[in-house]
Design a protein around this motif. Structure first.
Motif, PDB file in Angstrom:
ATOM      1  N   PHE A   1      42.848  42.668  43.268  1.00 51.88           N
ATOM      2  CA  PHE A   1      44.131  42.326  42.657  1.00 51.88           C
ATOM      3  C   PHE A   1      45.085  41.627  43.622  1.00 51.88           C
ATOM      4  CE2 PHE A   1      42.731  46.026  40.070  1.00 51.88           C
ATOM      5  CZ  PHE A   1      42.514  45.323  38.904  1.00 51.88           C
ATOM      6  N   SER A   2      44.656  41.434  44.884  1.00 53.50           N
ATOM      7  CA  SER A   2      45.459  40.628  45.804  1.00 53.50           C
ATOM      8  C   SER A   2      45.080  39.152  45.702  1.00 53.50           C
ATOM      9  CB  SER A   2      45.284  41.116  47.251  1.00 53.50           C
ATOM     10  OG  SER A   2      43.923  40.983  47.658  1.00 53.50           O
ATOM     11  N   ASP A   3      44.020  38.848  44.960  1.00 50.68           N
ATOM     12  CA  ASP A   3      43.578  37.480  44.710  1.00 50.68           C
ATOM     13  C   ASP A   3      44.225  36.993  43.416  1.00 50.68           C
ATOM     14  OD1 ASP A   3      42.254  35.176  43.866  1.00 50.68           O
ATOM     15  OD2 ASP A   3      40.322  35.807  44.681  1.00 50.68           O
ATOM     16  N   PRO A   4      45.103  35.977  43.479  1.00 52.12           N
ATOM     17  CA  PRO A   4      45.808  35.518  42.273  1.00 52.12           C
ATOM     18  C   PRO A   4      44.875  35.142  41.125  1.00 52.12           C
ATOM     19  CG  PRO A   4      46.763  34.527  44.241  1.00 52.12           C
ATOM     20  CD  PRO A   4      45.507  35.242  44.674  1.00 52.12           C
ATOM     21  N   GLU A   5      43.730  34.533  41.423  1.00 53.25           N
ATOM     22  CA  GLU A   5      42.816  34.123  40.362  1.00 53.25           C
ATOM     23  C   GLU A   5      42.219  35.337  39.652  1.00 53.25           C
ATOM     24  OE1 GLU A   5      39.864  31.319  41.451  1.00 53.25           O
ATOM     25  OE2 GLU A   5      41.312  29.829  42.177  1.00 53.25           O
ATOM     26  N   GLU A   6      41.821  36.343  40.435  1.00 51.87           N
ATOM     27  CA  GLU A   6      41.262  37.543  39.811  1.00 51.87           C
ATOM     28  C   GLU A   6      42.338  38.336  39.072  1.00 51.87           C
ATOM     29  OE1 GLU A   6      38.526  40.082  41.620  1.00 51.87           O
ATOM     30  OE2 GLU A   6      37.466  38.528  42.736  1.00 51.87           O
ATOM     31  N   THR A   7      43.557  38.335  39.606  1.00 55.15           N
ATOM     32  CA  THR A   7      44.655  39.025  38.933  1.00 55.15           C
ATOM     33  C   THR A   7      44.932  38.391  37.582  1.00 55.15           C
ATOM     34  OG1 THR A   7      45.669  39.653  41.034  1.00 55.15           O
ATOM     35  CG2 THR A   7      47.091  39.661  39.095  1.00 55.15           C
ATOM     36  N   HIS A   8      44.911  37.060  37.532  1.00 57.36           N
ATOM     37  CA  HIS A   8      45.131  36.370  36.256  1.00 57.36           C
ATOM     38  C   HIS A   8      44.027  36.715  35.269  1.00 57.36           C
ATOM     39  CE1 HIS A   8      46.195  33.301  33.365  1.00 57.36           C
ATOM     40  NE2 HIS A   8      44.947  32.859  33.402  1.00 57.36           N
ATOM     41  N   ALA A   9      42.778  36.720  35.738  1.00 55.85           N
ATOM     42  CA  ALA A   9      41.663  37.044  34.848  1.00 55.85           C
ATOM     43  C   ALA A   9      41.782  38.466  34.336  1.00 55.85           C
ATOM     44  CB  ALA A   9      40.327  36.861  35.585  1.00 55.85           C
ATOM     45  N   PHE A  10      42.177  39.383  35.228  1.00 53.97           N
ATOM     46  CA  PHE A  10      42.298  40.763  34.777  1.00 53.97           C
ATOM     47  C   PHE A  10      43.499  40.946  33.867  1.00 53.97           C
ATOM     48  CE2 PHE A  10      43.267  45.230  34.849  1.00 53.97           C
ATOM     49  CZ  PHE A  10      42.027  45.762  34.591  1.00 53.97           C
ATOM     50  N   GLY A  11      44.492  40.069  34.011  1.00 58.04           N
ATOM     51  CA  GLY A  11      45.635  40.141  33.107  1.00 58.04           C
ATOM     52  C   GLY A  11      45.201  40.043  31.661  1.00 58.04           C
ATOM     53  N   LEU A  12      44.197  39.225  31.382  1.00 60.33           N
ATOM     54  CA  LEU A  12      43.671  39.099  30.023  1.00 60.33           C
ATOM     55  C   LEU A  12      42.986  40.393  29.592  1.00 60.33           C
ATOM     56  CD1 LEU A  12      42.176  35.495  30.280  1.00 60.33           C
ATOM     57  CD2 LEU A  12      44.382  36.180  29.326  1.00 60.33           C
TER      58      LEU A  12
ATOM     59  N   THR B   1      33.820  52.361  47.361  1.00 62.59           N
ATOM     60  CA  THR B   1      32.458  52.470  46.818  1.00 62.59           C
ATOM     61  C   THR B   1      31.520  51.432  47.430  1.00 62.59           C
ATOM     62  OG1 THR B   1      33.089  51.051  44.952  1.00 62.59           O
ATOM     63  CG2 THR B   1      33.230  53.431  44.626  1.00 62.59           C
ATOM     64  N   ASP B   2      31.926  50.847  48.582  1.00 65.82           N
ATOM     65  CA  ASP B   2      31.059  49.865  49.230  1.00 65.82           C
ATOM     66  C   ASP B   2      29.726  50.488  49.607  1.00 65.82           C
ATOM     67  OD1 ASP B   2      33.064  48.039  49.012  1.00 65.82           O
ATOM     68  OD2 ASP B   2      33.749  48.234  51.096  1.00 65.82           O
TER      69      ASP B   2
ATOM     70  N   GLU C   1      31.103  56.043  38.835  1.00 67.86           N
ATOM     71  CA  GLU C   1      30.675  54.790  38.202  1.00 67.86           C
ATOM     72  C   GLU C   1      31.884  53.963  37.771  1.00 67.86           C
ATOM     73  OE1 GLU C   1      27.875  55.162  35.030  1.00 67.86           O
ATOM     74  OE2 GLU C   1      26.518  56.447  36.179  1.00 67.86           O
ATOM     75  N   LEU C   2      32.907  54.635  37.262  1.00 68.24           N
ATOM     76  CA  LEU C   2      34.119  53.939  36.841  1.00 68.24           C
ATOM     77  C   LEU C   2      34.832  53.331  38.047  1.00 68.24           C
ATOM     78  CD1 LEU C   2      35.709  53.293  34.296  1.00 68.24           C
ATOM     79  CD2 LEU C   2      36.963  55.427  34.591  1.00 68.24           C
ATOM     80  N   MET C   3      34.849  54.047  39.160  1.00 71.36           N
ATOM     81  CA  MET C   3      35.447  53.516  40.392  1.00 71.36           C
ATOM     82  C   MET C   3      34.726  52.257  40.852  1.00 71.36           C
ATOM     83  SD  MET C   3      35.988  57.247  42.199  1.00 71.36           S
ATOM     84  CE  MET C   3      35.542  56.611  43.804  1.00 71.36           C
ATOM     85  N   VAL C   4      33.407  52.273  40.779  1.00 71.05           N
ATOM     86  CA  VAL C   4      32.620  51.100  41.177  1.00 71.05           C
ATOM     87  C   VAL C   4      32.992  49.896  40.320  1.00 71.05           C
ATOM     88  CG1 VAL C   4      30.293  50.114  41.280  1.00 71.05           C
ATOM     89  CG2 VAL C   4      30.686  52.471  42.059  1.00 71.05           C
ATOM     90  N   LEU C   5      33.128  50.121  39.025  1.00 70.25           N
ATOM     91  CA  LEU C   5      33.476  49.047  38.098  1.00 70.25           C
ATOM     92  C   LEU C   5      34.860  48.474  38.410  1.00 70.25           C
ATOM     93  CD1 LEU C   5      32.618  47.496  35.540  1.00 70.25           C
ATOM     94  CD2 LEU C   5      33.667  49.310  34.182  1.00 70.25           C
ATOM     95  N   ILE C   6      35.840  49.343  38.640  1.00 67.16           N
ATOM     96  CA  ILE C   6      37.212  48.892  38.932  1.00 67.16           C
ATOM     97  C   ILE C   6      37.263  48.155  40.258  1.00 67.16           C
ATOM     98  CG2 ILE C   6      39.542  49.723  39.478  1.00 67.16           C
ATOM     99  CD1 ILE C   6      39.079  51.959  37.416  1.00 67.16           C
ATOM    100  N   ASN C   7      36.451  48.572  41.221  1.00 67.75           N
ATOM    101  CA  ASN C   7      36.460  47.939  42.546  1.00 67.75           C
ATOM    102  C   ASN C   7      35.877  46.533  42.546  1.00 67.75           C
ATOM    103  OD1 ASN C   7      37.800  49.812  44.148  1.00 67.75           O
ATOM    104  ND2 ASN C   7      35.957  51.031  44.498  1.00 67.75           N
ATOM    105  N   GLU C   8      35.330  46.109  41.424  1.00 66.58           N
ATOM    106  CA  GLU C   8      34.833  44.733  41.345  1.00 66.58           C
ATOM    107  C   GLU C   8      35.981  43.729  41.309  1.00 66.58           C
ATOM    108  OE1 GLU C   8      31.864  43.948  38.401  1.00 66.58           O
ATOM    109  OE2 GLU C   8      30.808  45.837  38.770  1.00 66.58           O
ATOM    110  N   PHE C   9      37.222  44.223  41.095  1.00 63.48           N
ATOM    111  CA  PHE C   9      38.383  43.341  41.041  1.00 63.48           C
ATOM    112  C   PHE C   9      39.191  43.435  42.331  1.00 63.48           C
ATOM    113  CE2 PHE C   9      37.444  44.164  36.596  1.00 63.48           C
ATOM    114  CZ  PHE C   9      37.539  42.902  36.038  1.00 63.48           C
TER     115      PHE C   9
END
Length: 491
Positions: free
Chosen positions: A139-150, A69-70, A129-137
């Motif tokens: 998941f190969s970035d450990p910090e973002e993965t941890h945040a999304f874990g919550l 969705t870039d 729209e949902l794809m755009v929202l999910i693509n904001e993460f």
């Protein structure tokens, strides 16, 4: 992005789509999309680590291509074209993936995930729209993965209000406590035969991960292969696989199947596990053909009974287990009594923890317990411990769930066991195997004397009455025997 903001935006988007009907469908829709995004980001890491890695997913069906969705991506699918692609190309192809011989689990899981999952959205604009929202993460970035874990945990908690889907969620405080008290160590194979969303497997991972990090390279390599799960229903299966991938388990050995379809007497050593952590489904009913997979004395229509028997047949020598069971199992007769006798005579059933009735609120008020046992020999004594409601609480709820801090007293008692009496009633006490046998394996001990009487289903009410009556009769018979003995009467 905050947890609350993400969940609110997801809900707002899906409310505009006529195909989404209720929380269960909303969660399933979101989760299959998250799975593909998480899987795609995981593949990016696998490709960096292995130059010969090849995806099981055809290139044009990988998330990075069709869901890109870039801004400036002129090939991005939208609207009806996107909806047609998902329904008539993506789903059919992933469901019918041809798996090569000896296909690794991290690849074959894609086909298994999509066998019973659906796309409910009917509006391609909202889907985009949902794809755009999910693509904001990322998941190969450990910090973002941890945040999304919550955020992911908040999604799992919402299962509580998703109708029957709520049966899959066990409070994290309970799964963490159970995992912390079964002696997990690197190299252990951990199983859950009704794994739901993977709560117990993830709790085990949280215990093993620091040990593996501090251990050898072999310990770290073993970690990703240490977990085994089976889940009968498609939505929790999908949630479980996504949950494990999200938390770095690259080889999620989770199967979409019914654990009860194999004759338990056919299990060999290769089918057994070092540790079993479970909250078996209870209140369900299994058909006679399923019951036929168990020895006659253990046959029951109640799913929890069958799972308790299954666990006993799949626990390795020296293996450890912790299992959530309903109150009815403690005082039940028939197959329940036979199973309890097996746990006492064949296993070391060392601890039973009595839990408050509201632990699983709001979707069930059934009183539950945790049975801890190991395969080290017959039981010598069983400790019972009652967890009382914390001060200031009348009951647990969705907004005030059980927390790990509420089990601190139990945790302290665990390593320094002693009998406890409160207001004349036992809160903690040990019973010998002989005492349990003398009580006809009625394990309804150290209960909640101050609670209002619970209205049980008729069958359980009758079983409890019969068990209590038989226990009282045994006490009276013993007293009469002693009296006759003292006055010289016949015994």
């Amino acid at each position: 992005m905050s947890i609350g903001n993400f969940v609110k935006r997801v809900r707002d988007i899906m409310r505009q789509d006529a195909g989404i009907n209720g929380d269960a469908q909303r969660i399933e829709q979101l989760t299959w999309m998250l799975f593909l995004k998480v899987y795609d980001d995981a593949e990016s890491v696998w490709e960096l680590m292995d130059d010969e890695y090849e995806s099981i997913i055809p290139e044009y069906l990988r998330w990075r291509h069709w869901a890109n969705t870039d801004i400036g991506n002129t090939e991005a699918l939208k609207g009806d074209e996107l909806l047609d692609f998902v329904n008539n190309d993506l789903f059919p192809t992933l469901k019918d993936l041809q798996l090569p011989a000896h296909c690794p689990r991290r690849k074959s899981v894609v086909k298994a995930v999509f066998e019973d999952i659906h796309n409910y959205m009917k509006d391609g604009v909202q889907l985009h729209e949902l794809m755009v929202l999910i693509n904001e993460f990322d998941f190969s970035d450990p910090e973002e993965t941890h945040a999304f874990g919550l955020i992911y945990e908040s999604i799992l908690r919402e299962l509580q209000s998703a109708g029957s889907a709520g049966e899959y969620y066990t409070p994290r405080a309970l799964t963490d406590f159970m995992a912390a008290h079964v002696g997990l160590k690197p190299g252990d194979m951990v199983a859950d035969f009704a794994c739901g969303t993977g709560g117990f497997l993830n709790s085990a991972r949280r215990v093993l991960e620091p040990q593996a990090a501090a251990g050898t390279n072999e310990d770290r390599e073993l970690l990703s292969h240490s977990f085994f799960g089976i889940e009968k229903k498609p939505l929790p299966y999908l949630l479980c696989v996504t949950n494990l991938l999200l938390n770095g388990i690259d080889e999620p050995n989770v199967r979409h199947a019914n654990s009860l379809t194999t004759n338990v007497q056919e299990f060999g050593e290769k089918d057994k596990f070092d540790v079993i952590l479970m909250n078996p489904p209870y209140g369900g009913s299994e058909k006679p053909v399923i019951q036929g997979n168990f020895p006659e004395q253990f046959r029951s229509s109640e799913t929890a009974d069958l799972f308790m028997t299954l666990i006993s047949y799949r626990l390795k020598k020296d293996g450890r287990a912790a299992v959530v069971i309903p109150d009815g199992f403690l005082f039940g007769s028939g197959a329940k009594r036979a199973i309890k006798e097996r746990l006492v005579t064949k296993f070391n059933m060392h601890t039973i923890v009595r839990l408050p009735t509201s632990v699983f609120a709001p979707y069930t008020s059934i009183a539950t317990n945790v049975v801890f046992f190991d395969n080290t020999g017959p039981t010598k004594e069983t400790w019972f411990y009652r967890v009382d409601m914390p001060e200031g609480y009348k009951h647990f709820s969705k907004t005030k769930p059980m927390l790990l801090e509420h089990l601190k007293e139990l945790d302290a008692w665990w390593t320094d066991r002693k009998a406890i009496t409160v207001d004349g009633f036992d809160k903690a006490r040990a019973y010998t195997a002989e005492e349990l046998r003398g009580n006809d394996y009625n394990l309804d001990l150290c209960g909640f004397p101050s609670e209002k009487e619970e209205i049980l289903p008729p069958r359980e009410l009758i079983e409890k009455y019969q068990a209590d009556r038989e226990a009282h009769e045994r006490v009276m018979d013993e007293m009469l025997r002693k009296i006759l003995s003292k006055i010289g009467g016949e015994e």
